[in-house]
Design an enzyme around this catalytic site. Structure first.
Site, PDB file in Angstrom:
ATOM      1  CB  SER A 142      -0.871   0.105   1.386  1.00 43.90           C
ATOM      2  OG  SER A 142      -1.514   1.265   1.672  1.00 43.90           O
ATOM      3  CE1 TYR A 155      -5.165  -1.678   4.233  1.00 43.74           C
ATOM      4  CE2 TYR A 155      -3.909   0.180   4.052  1.00 43.74           C
ATOM      5  CZ  TYR A 155      -4.473  -0.881   3.683  1.00 43.74           C
ATOM      6  OH  TYR A 155      -4.670  -1.026   2.046  1.00 43.74           O
TER       7      TYR A 155
HETATM    8  P1  NAP Z   1     -11.857  -4.876  -1.301  1.00 48.64           P
HETATM    9  O1  NAP Z   1     -12.554  -4.546  -2.545  1.00 48.64           O
HETATM   10  O2  NAP Z   1     -12.551  -4.521  -0.037  1.00 48.64           O
HETATM   11  O3  NAP Z   1     -11.427  -6.629  -1.352  1.00 48.64           O
HETATM   12  C1  NAP Z   1     -10.710  -7.115  -0.281  1.00 48.64           C
HETATM   13  C2  NAP Z   1     -10.728  -8.616  -0.675  1.00 48.64           C
HETATM   14  O4  NAP Z   1      -9.928  -9.090   0.640  1.00 48.64           O
HETATM   15  C3  NAP Z   1     -12.075  -9.117  -0.767  1.00 48.64           C
HETATM   16  O5  NAP Z   1     -11.708 -10.055  -1.813  1.00 48.64           O
HETATM   17  C4  NAP Z   1     -12.382  -9.960   0.355  1.00 48.64           C
HETATM   18  O6  NAP Z   1     -13.146 -11.062   0.319  1.00 48.64           O
HETATM   19  C5  NAP Z   1     -10.728 -10.429   1.034  1.00 48.64           C
HETATM   20  N1  NAP Z   1     -10.792 -10.752   2.440  1.00 48.64           N
HETATM   21  C6  NAP Z   1     -10.845  -9.768   3.239  1.00 48.64           C
HETATM   22  N2  NAP Z   1     -10.834 -10.385   4.552  1.00 48.64           N
HETATM   23  C7  NAP Z   1     -10.713 -11.483   4.046  1.00 48.64           C
HETATM   24  C8  NAP Z   1     -10.667 -12.891   5.005  1.00 48.64           C
HETATM   25  N3  NAP Z   1     -10.690 -12.642   6.367  1.00 48.64           N
HETATM   26  N4  NAP Z   1     -10.741 -13.991   4.588  1.00 48.64           N
HETATM   27  C9  NAP Z   1     -10.746 -14.039   3.166  1.00 48.64           C
HETATM   28  N5  NAP Z   1     -10.716 -13.019   2.366  1.00 48.64           N
HETATM   29  C10 NAP Z   1     -10.702 -11.849   2.815  1.00 48.64           C
HETATM   30  O7  NAP Z   1     -10.513  -4.326  -1.509  1.00 48.64           O
HETATM   31  P2  NAP Z   1      -9.303  -4.140  -2.607  1.00 48.64           P
HETATM   32  O8  NAP Z   1      -9.266  -2.627  -2.947  1.00 48.64           O
HETATM   33  O9  NAP Z   1      -9.755  -4.961  -3.697  1.00 48.64           O
HETATM   34  O10 NAP Z   1      -7.980  -4.605  -1.817  1.00 48.64           O
HETATM   35  C11 NAP Z   1      -7.240  -5.710  -2.007  1.00 48.64           C
HETATM   36  C12 NAP Z   1      -5.866  -5.493  -1.534  1.00 48.64           C
HETATM   37  O11 NAP Z   1      -5.239  -4.420  -1.964  1.00 48.64           O
HETATM   38  C13 NAP Z   1      -6.097  -5.214  -0.012  1.00 48.64           C
HETATM   39  O12 NAP Z   1      -5.080  -5.903   0.453  1.00 48.64           O
HETATM   40  C14 NAP Z   1      -5.689  -3.761   0.139  1.00 48.64           C
HETATM   41  O13 NAP Z   1      -5.254  -3.318   1.488  1.00 48.64           O
HETATM   42  C15 NAP Z   1      -4.778  -3.397  -0.658  1.00 48.64           C
HETATM   43  N6  NAP Z   1      -4.787  -2.083  -1.271  1.00 48.64           N
HETATM   44  C16 NAP Z   1      -5.934  -1.517  -1.720  1.00 48.64           C
HETATM   45  C17 NAP Z   1      -6.043   0.174  -2.200  1.00 48.64           C
HETATM   46  C18 NAP Z   1      -6.999   0.711  -2.792  1.00 48.64           C
HETATM   47  O14 NAP Z   1      -6.917   1.948  -2.842  1.00 48.64           O
HETATM   48  N7  NAP Z   1      -8.269   0.049  -2.984  1.00 48.64           N
HETATM   49  C19 NAP Z   1      -4.711   0.514  -2.055  1.00 48.64           C
HETATM   50  C20 NAP Z   1      -3.835  -0.109  -1.317  1.00 48.64           C
HETATM   51  C21 NAP Z   1      -3.629  -1.578  -1.044  1.00 48.64           C
HETATM   52  P3  NAP Z   1     -14.722 -10.812   0.763  1.00 48.64           P
HETATM   53  O15 NAP Z   1     -15.172  -9.686   0.012  1.00 48.64           O
HETATM   54  O16 NAP Z   1     -15.329 -12.352   0.549  1.00 48.64           O
HETATM   55  O17 NAP Z   1     -14.572 -10.289   2.406  1.00 48.64           O
END
Ligand code: NAP
Length: 250
Positions: A142, A155
């Site tokens: 991140s 986080y």
């Molecule tokens: P998201 O849409 O909220 O997706 C999160 C994913 O993680 C979902 O598939 C969720 O599955 C899964 N997950 C969370 N807790 C879980 C658990 N206990 N067991 C199994 N699966 C779990 O977020 P995203 O933006 O795509 O994020 C993906 C990654 O990128 C994360 O690590 C996030 O921190 C990182 N990130 C995102 C951003 C951003 O701006 N969006 C920036 C930097 C880093 P369920 O839906 O089934 O819970």
């Protein structure tokens, strides 16, 4: 030919958090590059299955504990015969002032974003070593692997640790031809950032600071994910690549 080095034909990948957002985009990209993909999320990855078809399968598991870790590797080997690539993408964020921040928010985030990421990587590395042909681990870091953020102490701690752990594992496992690297996404339009985007003031502040002038999308990560999963990145170890529209350089 250099483009052949980007092909994932014959490779098998595991992508956590595959049902939505960045994990769905990465799963689709790896499959388009030729890999078979096992997705893992708490919810069914039916949308991803529909987008990819027979080269995708998924498991429903809670990565809030390390209980499913061995099963994920076993089932992937049963289904697709081997494992070559692990993308540790599943992650959560909890927002609260540091002064009031709860132990529950601390443990939930550290368990999912860091502890399970480590033990799943360990199990994947054991499988890679057994197969004897190396492997690729890609952690999703991140901007808060580099910066402090506000109201997200667990986080930031987890994602800063992911960057450090990426280097630590790369140091130990490069000798097995296992590459451990990370992608640090900038501000991407997914569920994870829905609250930020809905807050008019924060949304405007964030957009004003992104040189590219827009939120990122899951598609923006696809090229870097395929690159780090492929032979084209064989001499890249312990690196965290920012895909951020220029945010960090500002
Ligand atoms: P998201 O849409 O909220 O997706 C999160 C994913 O993680 C979902 O598939 C969720 O599955 C899964 N997950 C969370 N807790 C879980 C658990 N206990 N067991 C199994 N699966 C779990 O977020 P995203 O933006 O795509 O994020 C993906 C990654 O990128 C994360 O690590 C996030 O921190 C990182 N990130 C995102 C951003 C951003 O701006 N969006 C920036 C930097 C880093 P369920 O839906 O089934 O819970």
């Amino acid at each position: 030919m250099v483009l052949d080095k980007f092909s994932l034909k014959g490779k098998v990948a595991i992508v956590t958090g595959s049902n939505t957002g960045l994990g769905m985009g990465i799963s689709i990209a790896l499959a388009q590059a030729g890999a078979k993909v096992m997705g893992v999320s708490r919810s069914p990855s039916d949308g991803t299955l529909k987008a990819i078809g027979e080269n995708f399968s998924y498991m429903v598991e809670d990565l809030g504990s390390i209980e499913p870790v061995k099963r994920i590797i076993q089932k992937t080997v049963e289904k697709f015969g081997r494992v070559d690539i692990l993308v540790n993408n599943a992650g959560i964020i909890k927002r609260q002032d540091a002064i009031d921040f709860s132990e529950e928010f601390w443990d939930d985030v550290l368990n999912t974003n860091l502890k399970t990421l480590f033990f799943l990587s360990q199990e994947a590395a054991r499988q890679f070593i057994k197969q004897g042909e190396g492997g690729k681990i890609i952690n999703i870091a991140s901007m808060l692997s580099f910066q402090g953020g506000i109201r997200v102490p667990s986080y930031t701690s987890s994602k800063s640790a992911v960057r450090g752990l990426t280097m630590a594992l790369a140091n130990e496992w490069a000798k097995y031809n296992i590459n451990v690297n990370a992608i640090a996404p900038g501000y991407m339009a997914t569920n994870n950032t829905q609250a930020l985007r809905a807050d008019e003031k924060r949304n405007a502040e964030i957009l004003a600071r992104i040189p590219a002038g827009r939120w990122g999308t899951p598609e923006d990560l696809q090229g870097t994910a395929v690159f780090l999963a492929s032979q084209a990145s064989d001499y890249i170890n312990g690196c965290t690549i920012a895909v951020d529209g220029g945010w960090l350089g500002r």
